[in-house]
Design a protein around this motif. Sequence first.
Motif, PDB file in Angstrom:
ATOM      1  N   VAL A 180      60.430  64.121  65.852  1.00 43.44           N
ATOM      2  CA  VAL A 180      59.347  63.446  65.571  1.00 43.44           C
ATOM      3  C   VAL A 180      58.263  64.134  66.474  1.00 43.44           C
ATOM      4  CG1 VAL A 180      57.853  61.477  66.026  1.00 43.44           C
ATOM      5  CG2 VAL A 180      60.330  61.346  65.118  1.00 43.44           C
ATOM      6  N   VAL A 181      57.227  64.680  65.967  1.00 43.63           N
ATOM      7  CA  VAL A 181      56.062  65.436  66.828  1.00 43.63           C
ATOM      8  C   VAL A 181      54.730  64.823  66.681  1.00 43.63           C
ATOM      9  CG1 VAL A 181      55.013  67.716  66.733  1.00 43.63           C
ATOM     10  CG2 VAL A 181      57.231  67.522  66.025  1.00 43.63           C
ATOM     11  N   VAL A 182      54.260  64.689  68.020  1.00 44.52           N
ATOM     12  CA  VAL A 182      52.869  64.131  67.973  1.00 44.52           C
ATOM     13  C   VAL A 182      51.748  65.236  68.583  1.00 44.52           C
ATOM     14  CG1 VAL A 182      51.526  62.482  69.357  1.00 44.52           C
ATOM     15  CG2 VAL A 182      53.732  61.844  68.819  1.00 44.52           C
ATOM     16  N   ILE A 183      50.967  65.433  67.755  1.00 43.39           N
ATOM     17  CA  ILE A 183      49.886  66.448  68.284  1.00 43.39           C
ATOM     18  C   ILE A 183      48.731  65.776  68.610  1.00 43.39           C
ATOM     19  CG2 ILE A 183      48.426  68.507  67.513  1.00 43.39           C
ATOM     20  CD1 ILE A 183      50.595  69.003  65.531  1.00 43.39           C
ATOM     21  N   CYS A 245      63.071  55.573  70.944  1.00 44.63           N
ATOM     22  CA  CYS A 245      62.862  56.562  72.297  1.00 44.63           C
ATOM     23  C   CYS A 245      61.823  57.298  72.716  1.00 44.63           C
ATOM     24  CB  CYS A 245      64.244  57.408  71.926  1.00 44.63           C
ATOM     25  SG  CYS A 245      65.761  57.167  71.516  1.00 44.63           S
ATOM     26  N   GLY A 246      61.027  57.470  71.492  1.00 40.45           N
ATOM     27  CA  GLY A 246      59.863  58.226  71.808  1.00 40.45           C
ATOM     28  C   GLY A 246      59.880  59.389  71.024  1.00 40.45           C
ATOM     29  N   CYS A 247      58.726  60.142  70.949  1.00 38.35           N
ATOM     30  CA  CYS A 247      58.510  61.423  70.287  1.00 38.35           C
ATOM     31  C   CYS A 247      59.510  62.638  70.876  1.00 38.35           C
ATOM     32  CB  CYS A 247      57.194  61.925  70.075  1.00 38.35           C
ATOM     33  SG  CYS A 247      56.280  62.304  71.338  1.00 38.35           S
ATOM     34  N   ASP A 248      59.799  63.390  70.124  1.00 33.49           N
ATOM     35  CA  ASP A 248      60.527  64.596  70.611  1.00 33.49           C
ATOM     36  C   ASP A 248      59.623  65.739  71.114  1.00 33.49           C
ATOM     37  OD1 ASP A 248      63.637  64.154  69.604  1.00 33.49           O
ATOM     38  OD2 ASP A 248      62.215  63.879  67.986  1.00 33.49           O
ATOM     39  N   VAL A 249      58.599  65.697  70.570  1.00 34.13           N
ATOM     40  CA  VAL A 249      57.509  66.837  71.048  1.00 34.13           C
ATOM     41  C   VAL A 249      56.301  66.303  71.109  1.00 34.13           C
ATOM     42  CG1 VAL A 249      56.365  69.070  70.550  1.00 34.13           C
ATOM     43  CG2 VAL A 249      58.862  68.748  70.280  1.00 34.13           C
ATOM     44  N   TYR A 250      55.453  66.555  72.224  1.00 32.17           N
ATOM     45  CA  TYR A 250      54.246  66.114  72.567  1.00 32.17           C
ATOM     46  C   TYR A 250      53.176  67.182  72.619  1.00 32.17           C
ATOM     47  CZ  TYR A 250      50.036  63.294  73.860  1.00 32.17           C
ATOM     48  OH  TYR A 250      48.904  62.646  73.978  1.00 32.17           O
ATOM     49  N   ILE A 251      52.474  67.532  71.545  1.00 28.71           N
ATOM     50  CA  ILE A 251      51.542  68.998  71.980  1.00 28.71           C
ATOM     51  C   ILE A 251      50.185  68.058  72.325  1.00 28.71           C
ATOM     52  CG2 ILE A 251      50.771  71.019  71.115  1.00 28.71           C
ATOM     53  CD1 ILE A 251      53.191  71.024  69.252  1.00 28.71           C
ATOM     54  N   GLU A 252      49.654  68.699  73.614  1.00 27.15           N
ATOM     55  CA  GLU A 252      48.261  68.299  73.936  1.00 27.15           C
ATOM     56  C   GLU A 252      47.230  69.334  73.853  1.00 27.15           C
ATOM     57  OE1 GLU A 252      45.165  66.673  75.272  1.00 27.15           O
ATOM     58  OE2 GLU A 252      45.816  68.469  76.522  1.00 27.15           O
ATOM     59  N   VAL A 253      46.447  68.747  72.618  1.00 28.70           N
ATOM     60  CA  VAL A 253      45.298  69.835  72.626  1.00 28.70           C
ATOM     61  C   VAL A 253      43.876  69.100  72.403  1.00 28.70           C
ATOM     62  CG1 VAL A 253      46.265  71.664  71.501  1.00 28.70           C
ATOM     63  CG2 VAL A 253      45.727  69.921  70.108  1.00 28.70           C
ATOM     64  N   ALA A 254      43.895  67.922  73.214  1.00 28.31           N
ATOM     65  CA  ALA A 254      42.640  66.914  73.158  1.00 28.31           C
ATOM     66  C   ALA A 254      41.773  67.450  74.515  1.00 28.31           C
ATOM     67  CB  ALA A 254      42.741  65.567  73.296  1.00 28.31           C
ATOM     68  N   GLY A 255      42.420  67.949  75.451  1.00 28.52           N
ATOM     69  CA  GLY A 255      41.635  68.366  76.581  1.00 28.52           C
ATOM     70  C   GLY A 255      41.174  67.091  77.493  1.00 28.52           C
ATOM     71  N   LEU A 264      52.699  61.475  78.279  1.00 31.64           N
ATOM     72  CA  LEU A 264      53.974  61.056  79.130  1.00 31.64           C
ATOM     73  C   LEU A 264      54.728  59.998  78.720  1.00 31.64           C
ATOM     74  CD1 LEU A 264      52.418  62.603  82.657  1.00 31.64           C
ATOM     75  CD2 LEU A 264      54.139  63.539  81.142  1.00 31.64           C
ATOM     76  N   GLN A 265      54.004  58.897  78.342  1.00 32.02           N
ATOM     77  CA  GLN A 265      54.367  57.603  78.110  1.00 32.02           C
ATOM     78  C   GLN A 265      55.122  57.881  76.691  1.00 32.02           C
ATOM     79  OE1 GLN A 265      54.234  54.921  79.725  1.00 32.02           O
ATOM     80  NE2 GLN A 265      53.387  56.087  81.747  1.00 32.02           N
ATOM     81  N   LEU A 266      54.523  58.335  75.768  1.00 34.69           N
ATOM     82  CA  LEU A 266      55.085  58.567  74.366  1.00 34.69           C
ATOM     83  C   LEU A 266      56.308  59.243  74.107  1.00 34.69           C
ATOM     84  CD1 LEU A 266      51.960  58.998  72.219  1.00 34.69           C
ATOM     85  CD2 LEU A 266      53.153  57.002  72.365  1.00 34.69           C
ATOM     86  N   ILE A 267      56.517  60.327  75.081  1.00 33.30           N
ATOM     87  CA  ILE A 267      57.575  61.481  74.628  1.00 33.30           C
ATOM     88  C   ILE A 267      58.929  60.696  75.377  1.00 33.30           C
ATOM     89  CG2 ILE A 267      57.347  62.510  77.000  1.00 33.30           C
ATOM     90  CD1 ILE A 267      57.468  64.921  75.658  1.00 33.30           C
ATOM     91  N   ARG A 268      59.993  61.216  74.682  1.00 41.00           N
ATOM     92  CA  ARG A 268      61.278  60.466  74.976  1.00 41.00           C
ATOM     93  C   ARG A 268      62.029  61.253  76.184  1.00 41.00           C
ATOM     94  NH1 ARG A 268      65.107  64.325  73.975  1.00 41.00           N
ATOM     95  NH2 ARG A 268      64.796  65.512  72.129  1.00 41.00           N
TER      96      ARG A 268
END
Length: 353
Positions: A180-183, A245-255, A264-268
């Motif tokens: 589960v990937v969050v961008i 559990c939360g997402c497996d990957v969180y990619i931060e590109v909002a700046g 940090l809250q969403l990630i497992r």
Amino acid sequence: MEKTMRAVVTHGIHDYRLEQVPVLQPGPGELLVQVEACGICAGDLKAFMGGERFWGGSEFAPYVEPPCIPGHEFIGRVAQVGAGYDGPFQVGDRVTSEQIVPCGTCAYCKRGLYWMCEPHNVYGFKHYLNGGFAEYMIFPRQARVFAVPEQMALEDALLIEPFACAMHGVDRARIEKGDVVVISGAGTLGLGMIPYARRFAPAKIIALDLKEERLALARRQGADLALNPAQDDVSAQVMALSQGCGCDVYIEVAGHPQSVLQGLQLIRKKGRFVEFSVFGEKTTCDWSLIGDAKELDLYGSSLSPECFPKTIAGIADGSLPTAGVVTHILQLEDFEEAFRIAAQGGIKVALRP
């Protein structure tokens, strides 16, 4: 060949001017390139606005060295070759270059990590390496230059550099089948990441942004869900898709600092967090979440090493869709309006001489 040209010149924070400047002649092994167009990066915008990362402060030495011509997302044609040039390009060829010009001699370059080059000379920030907000620019001998297909539309070609950066950011995430990937952030980088991330067969790709028009594009790019954190219960939806559990990957590109804290809250636990943004302000967090609470893997991502050829091919064959990402192309003399549009939410805004 003209002796002078129009160019946007950086003199200081909020002090960018359209000027008539000399057209430099290419030195040995260099290329003079006539600029077709050049995109405005979030980094360009934050430099214009006075971001500490660019102008120096308590933790940073100044990175911008004015007077200089900004712009590192350019497309152009070879107008002249310097003496002794022995590369593959000739006058008339359509070309682009990676944003960094590696020195080739520092410890990082010698280790093959050219994008981490110690001088870190990126077009548009140094008085000796001018960028693409101009009619002409120089590609130095060490520049990493690539052919741009003649049939590629300008709106597509303008996305080579940012989509190559997006590709590197996704590679850093090491996405696995079923993840589960969050961008977070559906600007140009986020929109470029979505279709590339799909290649790794994640279970779900969830795009986050505060603007509905960007979320609509994210869906079109292939996001399974496109959520607005100001309106949607993002945490509940992510948890429902990940067995709580939360997402497996969180990619931060909002700046934006809130995007970091949200991640940090969403990630497992044991998840992978990728940071690829330039911030206009400092971000603080509870580092115990990273260590003791979740044992996260943190990955920074910078530039686009070895990604230009794959990105050009992906845009050309349609596997990296581009429709609707470039929202505005303005003339060089309208640079102030272009910066205003970019600051107010235009996705990819570009200048054309």
